[in-house]
Write a protein that holds these residues in place. Structure first.
Motif, PDB file in Angstrom:
ATOM      1  N   ILE A   1      83.972 -32.929  89.494  1.00  0.00           N
ATOM      2  CA  ILE A   1      85.079 -33.355  90.354  1.00  0.00           C
ATOM      3  C   ILE A   1      86.085 -34.157  89.532  1.00  0.00           C
TER       4      ILE A   1
ATOM      5  N   LEU B   1      73.595 -45.845  93.713  1.00  0.00           N
ATOM      6  CA  LEU B   1      72.515 -45.863  94.693  1.00  0.00           C
ATOM      7  C   LEU B   1      72.110 -44.447  95.074  1.00  0.00           C
ATOM      8  N   GLU B   2      73.078 -43.616  95.424  1.00  0.00           N
ATOM      9  CA  GLU B   2      72.720 -42.358  96.060  1.00  0.00           C
ATOM     10  C   GLU B   2      72.522 -41.215  95.082  1.00  0.00           C
ATOM     11  N   LEU B   3      73.321 -41.167  94.016  1.00  0.00           N
ATOM     12  CA  LEU B   3      73.296 -39.947  93.217  1.00  0.00           C
ATOM     13  C   LEU B   3      72.981 -40.160  91.734  1.00  0.00           C
ATOM     14  N   TYR B   4      73.448 -41.250  91.161  1.00  0.00           N
ATOM     15  CA  TYR B   4      73.304 -41.396  89.713  1.00  0.00           C
ATOM     16  C   TYR B   4      72.665 -42.733  89.364  1.00  0.00           C
ATOM     17  N   PRO B   5      71.406 -42.909  89.711  1.00  0.00           N
ATOM     18  CA  PRO B   5      70.797 -44.223  89.508  1.00  0.00           C
ATOM     19  C   PRO B   5      70.744 -44.654  88.052  1.00  0.00           C
ATOM     20  N   ALA B   6      70.706 -43.727  87.123  1.00  0.00           N
ATOM     21  CA  ALA B   6      70.469 -44.139  85.736  1.00  0.00           C
ATOM     22  C   ALA B   6      71.733 -44.215  84.903  1.00  0.00           C
ATOM     23  N   THR B   7      72.811 -43.619  85.357  1.00  0.00           N
ATOM     24  CA  THR B   7      74.030 -43.623  84.560  1.00  0.00           C
ATOM     25  C   THR B   7      74.586 -45.048  84.485  1.00  0.00           C
ATOM     26  N   PRO B   8      74.895 -45.527  83.282  1.00  0.00           N
ATOM     27  CA  PRO B   8      75.376 -46.908  83.155  1.00  0.00           C
ATOM     28  C   PRO B   8      76.683 -47.102  83.915  1.00  0.00           C
TER      29      PRO B   8
ATOM     30  N   MET C   1      80.418 -44.907  83.995  1.00  0.00           N
ATOM     31  CA  MET C   1      80.954 -44.368  85.227  1.00  0.00           C
ATOM     32  C   MET C   1      82.360 -44.936  85.478  1.00  0.00           C
TER      33      MET C   1
ATOM     34  N   TYR D   1      72.531 -48.985 108.207  1.00  0.00           N
ATOM     35  CA  TYR D   1      72.768 -48.242 106.967  1.00  0.00           C
ATOM     36  C   TYR D   1      73.970 -48.794 106.207  1.00  0.00           C
TER      37      TYR D   1
ATOM     38  N   GLN E   1      74.661 -41.003 105.595  1.00  0.00           N
ATOM     39  CA  GLN E   1      73.391 -40.756 106.286  1.00  0.00           C
ATOM     40  C   GLN E   1      73.586 -39.777 107.434  1.00  0.00           C
TER      41      GLN E   1
ATOM     42  N   GLU F   1      75.598 -33.662 102.360  1.00  0.00           N
ATOM     43  CA  GLU F   1      76.099 -35.013 102.117  1.00  0.00           C
ATOM     44  C   GLU F   1      76.961 -35.097 100.868  1.00  0.00           C
ATOM     45  N   ILE F   2      76.808 -34.111  99.971  1.00  0.00           N
ATOM     46  CA  ILE F   2      77.634 -34.165  98.769  1.00  0.00           C
ATOM     47  C   ILE F   2      79.111 -34.074  99.135  1.00  0.00           C
TER      48      ILE F   2
ATOM     49  N   ILE G   1      82.041 -36.204  97.621  1.00  0.00           N
ATOM     50  CA  ILE G   1      83.251 -35.627  97.018  1.00  0.00           C
ATOM     51  C   ILE G   1      84.493 -36.241  97.654  1.00  0.00           C
TER      52      ILE G   1
ATOM     53  N   ILE H   1      85.005 -39.526  96.115  1.00  0.00           N
ATOM     54  CA  ILE H   1      85.553 -39.480  94.757  1.00  0.00           C
ATOM     55  C   ILE H   1      87.051 -39.254  94.822  1.00  0.00           C
TER      56      ILE H   1
ATOM     57  N   TRP I   1      72.236 -39.077  81.739  1.00  0.00           N
ATOM     58  CA  TRP I   1      71.184 -40.005  82.116  1.00  0.00           C
ATOM     59  C   TRP I   1      70.400 -39.530  83.331  1.00  0.00           C
ATOM     60  N   ASP I   2      71.112 -38.921  84.259  1.00  0.00           N
ATOM     61  CA  ASP I   2      70.463 -38.631  85.534  1.00  0.00           C
ATOM     62  C   ASP I   2      70.055 -37.176  85.654  1.00  0.00           C
TER      63      ASP I   2
ATOM     64  N   PRO J   1      66.703 -44.115  98.901  1.00  0.00           N
ATOM     65  CA  PRO J   1      67.731 -43.089  99.073  1.00  0.00           C
ATOM     66  C   PRO J   1      67.144 -41.680  99.098  1.00  0.00           C
TER      67      PRO J   1
END
Lengths: 517, 365, 395
Positions: A439, B108-115, B119, B244, B250, B265-266, B270, B273, C26-27, C140
Motif C-alpha cells: 500500500i 498491535l494487529e499486523l506487524y508486532p515485530a517490525t521496529p 515503520m 475494544y 473488530q 479486516e485488512i 488499508i 493507511i 521482521w514479521d 489480537p
C-alpha cells in the motif's frame, strides 16, 4: 541551435567541372552515388550532368522522364534556346522534363541535401543554376493491416515507414482543410522529416507551440524511430509510465486528433505519436467506439481489473502467504497450506523466480524467429507449468497466479512494460513488508502519477482533477456516441462542441410505410 | 509565494474529508460515550463546524494569505512570529500523534515485530515525497483515495447488516448529560477541529469565496461517515464496543458471508493507511510551509525531510505506551487543543476586525 | 535546480527503502512454519488449579495430498483414521503459561487465527473462565467470531473424538454447532456474544454443551461420536446450570434466534418458516411485568391422521402449535428463574424502556429477577400444507 555549424552556402560556378568536383568532394566516394555526364545540344557541345542516388530514386522515372528527353530532343532544345532568349536550364525545365516537381537552385549544399532525400539534380556547363527534380521513389512496404493493435470491426490499415503515405492516410480520414501538417527536419546527420499533425481550430495553439518548442530543442545526430522523439519530449523522463501515446492505426490517431490532441509522425517509423497522453487512454481501444456501448463499457472495466490484477496479484499472494495467513478463508488456507507443504523456497523467491522466468520466456519468444519462438513457448510452458510443480519446486497455486497475471498483463498494451516492472516491485515489497508495504508503494506511485503531466495536462485527468461529465461519459464507461456531445474538457480544445445536441436516434414519428397488421 | 499550485474548492473538500477521517477511521471518536457515540459525534460535528467557521472566516478575510502571513499582519512581526511558532508546534505535535496512532495500531494487529522506527520512517518518506510534489498532487491523491475509502466503509457496513442488533443502540441518551457533552467536545477537538491546519491550505483556493461552504460540506460528509461507522460498530459489537481499542477492526472481523467474504479486516487497515497518509501529509505540509514562511525561505522543499524526521522523533518519544497515548487523547488532548483550535484564531479574527485588516489598498473595495 | 533537488530526495528515499528491504522482513511468517490450530480445548483441574490446553492442529500435508505426492494417498487418509489433525496437550498454572509450553514440543509456531472452535471443560467452566477469556479476547490473534462450546466432561475428550465427514475435526464441530443453531435447537455462541453478555453485568452468558457418546458401528466396532446435548448457563464467569433440549429451544424463542426448524405436536409436524419475538417490559408500582410476544409462521409438513385438511383443522393446529411453543418458553423461564440467571436479557429490555429506573434496579437485579412476572403470548400461522391437498388414505 548554437551547436550546428552553419556551412556557408557555396554557390555554383559557371564551370561544370568545378561544380562536379565540389559535389564529389562533399558526397565522398560512395558507390550508390550516380553522376551521369552527358552532352546536350545538337552540336554536342554543352556538357551536362545528372546526379542522383541509386535506390532512393525511381529509376524508371529518371531514365524515361529525364535522361531520355534530354538526350533525344537535342534539336528541339536547340530550337527553343535559339528562339527565345532564355537560359538553357529554364528551357529544359519548362519544356523538356516531364516530371511534376522541378525547382531551381544555385547552392551546392541545397543540391546535396536534395540528392540525399532522393531527388535528382541536373547541372549544365555555363549555368550558375541547377535543377532539382523530384524523383523520390524507393522500395517501400505496402500498407498492411496493423500487427500490434488488432481491431475486430475497425479499419484494417496501418502506417508504414514512409511519411508521405502516412500523412496521406490521415488526409483520407479527415478531408478538412484545417488538418495541418507542419513539417521540420530533426537530426544533424539523419535529417529526418518530422511532421506535427493537428486540426486547426480544435487543438489548442499553446499545445502546438509547446510541441514545436520541444521538437526544436532536440539536437542530436539521428532520429531513427518515433521512440527517439518520445524520449526527447517527455515531461518527466524518469517516470516509469509513458506520457506520450503511440499508435500504428490511422483511425486511432485521427480520433485522438479530433479530440484535441496533436500527432507527431516521423519518416521511417510505422508509428505515430500522440500527445497529450493520459492514463485512461491506455484503457481505451478503437473497438470500444465501433462496438455498442454496453459491452464496450464492460470491457473497459475488465481491462482496469486485469491491469490491477496483473500488478497486484503475485504481490497479494505472496503477502497473504508470508505475512497475513489469517486473511485467507479457512478452507482456502488449508488447500494452500497443503500445496505449499514441502516446497524448498520461500514464497517471495518462488514468485520472483516464476515472474522472471516468465519475462525471459516472453522476451525470448518475442525476438526469436517465429518458428523458433513457438518451440520456446512450448518448452517454457512445460517447464513452468508441469515440471516445476511435479518436481515439487514450485507450488501449483503459484503457477496459477503467475499464469493469470501473465495473461492479464497483456490486456492493457500501453502499460504492459510498465506493469511488468511494477509487478516485480510489488512482489519484492510484498515479500518484505506484506500488504502494508504494497500500500505504501502504491501511495507513492499514486502521488507520482497525480503530480505527473503530459504536455501540461494532468496525467490522471479526468479522474483527478475531477471532471464528472468526462469521467462518466468516456473513461471507464463509454456513453453512446450520440451522447458524447463535447470533446474532453481536460484537453482544452478550441472547439468544444462535437456534434449537434439532438443526435439520439428515435423511431420515425409517422412512418408512412408502417405495416398495419 | 512559496506554493504555486492552486486547488479547487471541491478538491479542498475532499482533502478535508480525508484529513478528518485520518486516524478517526480506526479510533472511532466518542468511544467513551459507549453506544451513544454517534450522538457525541453529531454534537461534536456541530461544535467542530462552529470552530471551523472561525478559522475559515479568518483566513478567507485575507485572501491568498496563510495564517503565518496573517499573524505577521495582525500582531506585527515579533508577536506574530511567536504565535506562528505555536501553531507550527501544534501541527508538528498533531502529526506525531497521528504517527503514533499508526504505529500502535499496526504493531498491535499486523506487524508486532517490525521496529517502530522503520515503520515510521517508511510512512514519513511517502508523505514527504508527496508533500514535495506540492499541494496539487496531494489534493489529487485525495480525490482518488477518499471516494475509495468511503465506498469501502459502505461496502463493509452492508456486509455487516446481518449482524446488526439495533437493540444495542438503545436506550438513546443513556449517559449523564455532562459526560455526553465532554465526549462531544472531545470529538470536536479530535477529529473535526483539527482541520484548523487548513489555515495553511485555504489560501491556495482558486476561488476563495467558496472556501467556507467547502469546509462545512467536508466536515458534514466526514461526520456522516463517522456516525455511520459508529452506529455500525455499536450495533454489531454491543457493549463490547467500549472495551475494544479498535472497534471498527473488530467489527469487520465478524463479517462472514458464506465462508468466502470473510476476514476482511485488512480493508479497515488499508483505509487507515490511506487516510492516515493524507492526514500526516497535510500536517507535514502545514508545518513545513509554515516554517518556511516564518524563516522567510525561498522554497519549503529542502526542509521537508528534516521536519519529517523531527516529527518521527517526536512520535518516538512523546508517549511510552498505548495506554498513555489513549489517556492523552481522551483526557488531556481536548483541553490542550483548545487554544490552537479556538482561542488563537478567535483572537486573531477579533483583532483583525478591530484593526480593519486587511487594509484595502489603492481604492479597491 | 528543482530537478536536481528532487533527484537527491528520491535517491535518499530509494536508498532508505532498499535498506529496509535488506534488513527487513521482521514479521514474515512462512505458512510452512506455522501450526494451524483448528480447535482449542481448555480444562482445569479444580483440585490443583492446573490448566490443561488441548490443541487440535492441522497437518497440511495430510489434508489434501498434492499431486506430486502421488495420487494413491488420498484414500488412505479416509480409511486410516484422521491423520490430518494432530492432538497436543500442555499443562500449567495460567492459560498463557500453557500456551507458551507449546514451543517445547511443537515444531511449528502455533497460529490461532484460524481456530474454529474453543471447547471448555465442565470443571473449568464451573470454576470460572475469566483468565482464559481474557487471554482469548485480549490477544489480537483471537478473533471475535470463534465459536464457544462447553464439554459435558473434559474438553480434551471432545477434541480427541475421531468422527465426522470433515477432514478437520474442529471444522466438523463448528459445523455441528452452526447447524444446530440454524435449525433452532441450541444457540451458537461466539466469543463476542459470550463476552458481550458477560460485560453486560445483568445478562447471563450461555453456551452449547457438547458430549461424547458411544455407538456400535457397522463392523461391531465401538465408535465415539459428538453431539450437542444442552445449553450451559453462566452467572458471571461460572457455569451454574444446564438447559435441556426443550428449554434450549425455549431460550431461542425468547431471544428471537429462531431461524428454521420444526415444531412437533402430537398430531402433526410443522416447519418453521419465520418467527419474531418481542420482549415488552412494563413497570407498574415498582413491579416489573414482562410480556414475551411471539409471532410465528409455519408450514405443515406431516400430519398423522388420515383426514383431509380443512380450515378448521388448520386453526386447531395453529392453536396446538402455539401451546407447544408456549410450553417450551415457560419451561425455560421457569428454569432461569430457578437459577436466577437472566439469560434472556430481560434486564436489557427494561434498561431500554426505563433507563432512569434502571439505574436503581441494576445493582439489585439478582433480587428482582426471580420475582418478575412473565406472560407469554404466542400467535402462530399455518401457511402451506404441502404437495397434497387430500389425505392419501381415508378412514
Amino acid at each position: 541551435m548554437k551547436a550546428t555549424k552553419k556551412v556557408s552556402p557555396v554557390n555554383l560556378s559557371r564551370k561544370l567541372e568545378d561544380n562536379l568536383k565540389n559535389i564529389k568532394d562533399s558526397l565522398g566516394e560512395s558507390s550508390d552515388i550516380i553522376i551521369r555526364e552527358m552532352k546536350i545540344s545538337s552540336n554536342a557541345n554543352v556538357d551536362a550532368a545528372v546526379i542522383y542516388i541509386d535506390g532512393l530514386v525511381d529509376r524508371d522515372l529518371v531514365s524515361r522522364d529525364i535522361l531520355q528527353p534530354l538526350m533525344f530532343n537535342l534539336q528541339f532544345i536547340k530550337d527553343k534556346v535559339g528562339q527565345k532568349n532564355s537560359s538553357l536550364l529554364g528551357c529544359i525545365k519548362s519544356s523538356v522534363l516531364t516530371v511534376g516537381q522541378v525547382e531551381t537552385t544555385e547552392n551546392i549544399d541545397s543540391i546535396i541535401s536534395s540528392v540525399m532525400t532522393g531527388q535528382t539534380a541536373m547541372l549544365a556547363e555555363g549555368s550558375i543554376q541547377a535543377l532539382v527534380i523530384d524523383t523520390k521513389g524507393w522500395e517501400k512496404r505496402a500498407i498492411e493491416s496493423p500487427e500490434n493493435e488488432i481491431s475486430i470491426r475497425g479499419p484494417k490499415d496501418s502506417f508504414t515507414e514512409t511519411l508521405r503515405i502516412n500523412t496521406a492516410l490521415l488526409r483520407r480520414k479527415i478531408r478538412d482543410p484545417n488538418l495541418s501538417l507542419v513539417s521540420m527536419q530533426i537530426g544533424q546527420r539523419s535529417k529526418t522529416d518530422v511532421v506535427i499533425a493537428y486540426i486547426k481550430g480544435i487543438t489548442p495553439d499553446n499545445l502546438i507551440e509547446e510541441i514545436k518548442q520541444r521538437l526544436k530543442r532536440i539536437d542530436t545526430d539521428a532520429i531513427l524511430d518515433i521512440g527517439y522523439i518520445e524520449q526527447y519530449i517527455e515531461e518527466n523522463p524518469l517516470s516509469l509510465v509513458p506520457t506520450v501515446g503511440t499508435s500504428e492505426r490511422p483511425d486511432v490517431v485521427t480520433a485522438r486528433m479530433l479530440e484535441g490532441r496533436a500527432a507527431i509522425l516521423v519518416d521511417g517509423s510505422p508509428m505515430a505519436l500522440t500527445v497529450p497522453f493520459l492514463f485512461v487512454e491506455g484503457f481505451q481501444n478503437p473497438d470500444d467506439y465501433y462496438a455498442r456501448p454496453f459491452f464496450a463499457s464492460f470491457v473497459r472495466i475488465i481491462r482496469l481489473l486485469g491491469f490491477l490484477l496483473s500488478i497486484y496479484l503475485p504481490g497479494i499472494y505472496v503477502a497473504l502467504k508470508s505475512f497475513h495467513p489469517e486473511l485467507f478463508p479457512t478452507p482456502l488456507l488449508i488447500t494452500v497450506a497443503a500445496a505449499r507443504e514441502g516446497h524448498p523456497f520461500p514464497v517471495v523467491l518462488e514468485a520472483l523466480l516464476m515472474l522472471i522466468l516468465f519475462e525471459i520466456l516472453r522476451e525470448a519468444g518475442l525476438r526469436l524467429p517465429r518458428s523458433l519462438g513457438q518451440a520456446v513457448s512450448i518448452v517454457g510452458a512445460l517447464v513452468i507449468g508441469q515440471a516445476a510443480v511435479s518436481a515439487g519446486l514450485v507450488g501449483a497455486p503459484m503457477v496459477i497466479v503467475v499464469a493469470a497475471t501473465a495473461i492479464a498483463s497483456f490486456m492493457v498494451v500501453p502499460f504492459a512494460d510498465t506493469g511488468a516492472l511494477f509487478r516485480l516491485i510489488m512482489t519484492i515489497v510484498a515479500g518484505f513488508l506484506g500488504l502494508f508495504g504494497m500500500i505504501i508503494i502504491s501511495l507513492e506511485v499514486l502521488s507520482h502519477l497525480a503530480a505527473l503531466r503530459s504536455l501540461g495536462v494532468p496525467y490522471l485527468s479526468p479522474v483527478t482533477p475531477l471532471n464528472t461529465s468526462d469521467l462518466i461519459k468516456d473513461t471507464w464507461l463509454r456513453a453512446p456516441l450520440w451522447a458524447l456531445g463535447s470533446r474532453p474538457a481536460f484537453l482544452d480544445p478550441l472547439d468544444k462542441k462535437r456534434q449537434s445536441p439532438d443526435q439520439k436516434p428515435h423511431p420515425p414519428q409517422n412512418n408512412p410505410n408502417e405495416r398495419k397488421s | 509565494m512559496l506554493e504555486k499550485g492552486r486547488i479547487s474548492s471541491f478538491q479542498l473538500s475532499v482533502l478535508l474529508v480525508g484529513f478528518v477521517l485520518g486516524s478517526s477511521i480506526i479510533i472511532t471518536p466518542g468511544g467513551d460515550a459507549g453506544h451513544d457515540a454517534w450522538i457525541a459525534i453529531a454534537l461534536g460535528l456541530m461544535e467542530g463546524s462552529l470552530i471551523a467557521l472561525i478559522f475559515t472566516a479568518l483566513v478567507l478575510r485575507f485572501k491568498d494569505k496563510t495564517i503565518i502571513e496573517i499573524n505577521d499582519l495582525v500582531f506585527g512581526k515579533v508577536i506574530g512570529k511567536l504565535i506562528s511558532v505555536l501553531f507550527l508546534w501544534y501541527f508538528l505535535h498533531l502529526g506525531a500523534l497521528v504517527l503514533n496512532d499508526y504505529v500502535h495500531f499496526f504493531r498491535l494487529e499486523l506487524y508486532p515485530a517490525t521496529p517502530r522506527t522503520v515503520m515510521l520512517l517508511i510512512i514519513m518518506l511517502v508523505c514527504a515525497s508527496t508533500v514535495n510534489r506540492g499541494i496539487e498532487a496531494l489534493a489529487r491523491c485525495s480525490l482518488i483515495l477518499v471516494p475509495l475509502t468511503i465506498s469501502v466503509i459502505f461496502l463493509v457496513t452492508m456486509f455487516l447488516i446481518p449482524h446488526f442488533n439495533l437493540n444495542n443502540l438503545m436506550p438513546i441518551l443513556d449517559l449523564p448529560i455532562g459526560k455526553l457533552l465532554w465526549s462531544a467536545h472531545s470529538v470536536a477537538s479530535f477529529p473535526f477541529a483539527e482541520s484548523v491546519v487548513f489555515v495553511m491550505i485555504l489560501a491556495f483556493l482558486n476561488k476563495s469565496e467558496k472556501g467556507g461552504r467547502a469546509v462545512s460540506k467536508a466536515l458534514i460528509i466526514a461526520g456522516l461517515v463517522l456516525i455511520i461507522a459508529s452506529i455500525r460498530n455499536s450495533a454489531v459489537l454491543g457493549p463490547m464496543v467500549a472495551a475494544y481499542n479498535y472497534p471498527s477492526y473488530q467489527a469487520v472481523q465478524v463479517i462472514d458471508i458464506r465462508d468466502i467474504f470473510t476476514r476482511l479486516e485488512i480493508l479497515v487497515a488499508i483505509n487507515f493507511i490511506t487516510m492516515g497518509f493524507l492526514k500526516i501529509s497535510v500536517l507535514l505540509y502545514g508545518t513545513v510551509l509554515g516554517l518556511a514562511q516564518v524563516l522567510n525561505l525561498q522554497s519549503y522543499r529542502p526542509i521537508i525531510l528534516p521536519v519529517g524526521i523531527l516529527m518521527v522523533i517526536l512520535a518516538l518519544t512523546n508517549v511510552a505506551n498505548t495506554i498513555e497515548l489513549f489517556d492523552f487523547t481522551h483526557k488531556i488532548y481536548p483541553i490542550y487543543a483548545v487554544p490552537f483550535q479556538i482561542i488563537i484564531p478567535l483572537i486573531t479574527l477579533i483583532i483583525a476586525k478591530l484593526r480593519q485588516l486587511p487594509k484595502t489598498d489603492g481604492g479597491m473595495p | 535546480m528543482k530537478n536536481r533537488q528532487q533527484g537527491k530526495i528520491s535517491l535518499v528515499i530509494l536508498l532508505s527503502i532498499i535498506s529496509v528491504f535488506i534488513v527487513g522482513c521482521w514479521d514474515s511468517r512462512e505458512l510452512s512454519t506455522l501450526s494451524l490450530i483448528a480447535g482449542l480445548g481448555f480444562d482445569l483441574d479444580p483440585a490443583t488449579k492446573r490448566a490443561t490446553l488441548t490443541y487440535q492442529s492441522i497437518v497440511p500435508s495430510q489434508v489434501k495430498p498434492s499431486p506430486s505426492m502421488g495420487g494413491g494417498e488420498g484414500k488412505q487418509t479416509g480409511s486410516g483414521g484422521l491423520q490430518s489433525i494432530q492432538l497436543d496437550h500442555d499443562t500449567g498454572l495460567s492459560p498463557y503459561e500453557v500456551l507458551n509450553r507449546y514451543t517445547q514440543h511443537g515444531s511449528r509456531i502455533p497460529f490461532y487465527q484460524h481456530t474454529q472452535v474453543i471447547v471448555i471443560g465442565k470443571a473449568a467452566a464451573e470454576h470460572g473462565l475469566y483468565p482464559f477469556l481474557d487471554t482469548v479476547i485480549r490477544n489480537p490473534a483471537g478473533r471475535p467470531n470463534i465459536l464457544l462450546a462447553i464439554s459435558d466432561n473434559k474438553a480434551s475428550d471432545i477434541l480427541a473424538v475421531e468422527d465426522g465427514m470433515e477432514n478437520i475435526q474442529a471444522v466438523g464441530m463448528a459445523n455441528i454447532i452452526k447447524l444446530s443453531a440454524r435449525f433452532s435447537k441450541y444457540p451458537a455462541v461466539t466469543c463476542l456474544d459470550f463476552t458481550s453478555r458477560f460485560i453486560g453485568k445483568t445478562t447471563a452468558p450461555v453456551a452449547p454443551i457438547m458430549g461424547v457418546f458411544e455407538e456400535t458401528g457397522p463392523e461391531g466396532k465401538r465408535q465415539k461420536k459428538i453431539r450437542i446435548n444442552g445449553t450451559a448457563v453462566f452467572k458471571g464467569d461460572k457455569m451454574i446450570g444446564k438447559l435441556n433440549e426443550q428449554e434450549s429451544s425455549g431460550l431461542l424463542w425468547v431471544i428471537n434466534q429462531i431461524e428454521k426448524g420444526f415444531v412437533i405436536i402430537p398430531e402433526a409436524s410443522l416447519e418453521i418458516i419465520g418467527s419474531k419475538t418481542k420482549i415488552i417490559p412494563e413497570l407498574t408500582g415498582g413491579k416489573i411485568k414482562i410480556t414475551v410476544e411471539i409471532e410465528e409462521e409455519a408450514n405443515l409438513i406431516q400430519y398423522n391422521n388420515a383426514r383431509n385438511i380443512t380450515p378448521d383443522l388448520i386453526h386447531q393446529l395453529e392453536k396446538a402449535q402455539a401451546r407447544e411453543i408456549e410450553s417450551q418458553v415457560k419451561a425455560v423461564i421457569k428454569k432461569s428463574m430457578a437459577l436466577n440467571a437472566d439469560i434472556f436479557d430481560f434486564g436489557g429490555a427494561v434498561h431500554r424502556k426505563y433507563k432512569k429506573e434502571w439505574k436503581k434496579m441494576e445493582p439489585r437485579w439478582d433480587d428482582i429477577y426471580p420475582t418478575i412476572e412473565v406472560s407469554v403470548k404466542v400467535k402462530t400461522r399455518l401457511d402451506e400444507i404441502g404437495d397434497i391437498n387430500k389425505a392419501i388414505m381415508t378412514e
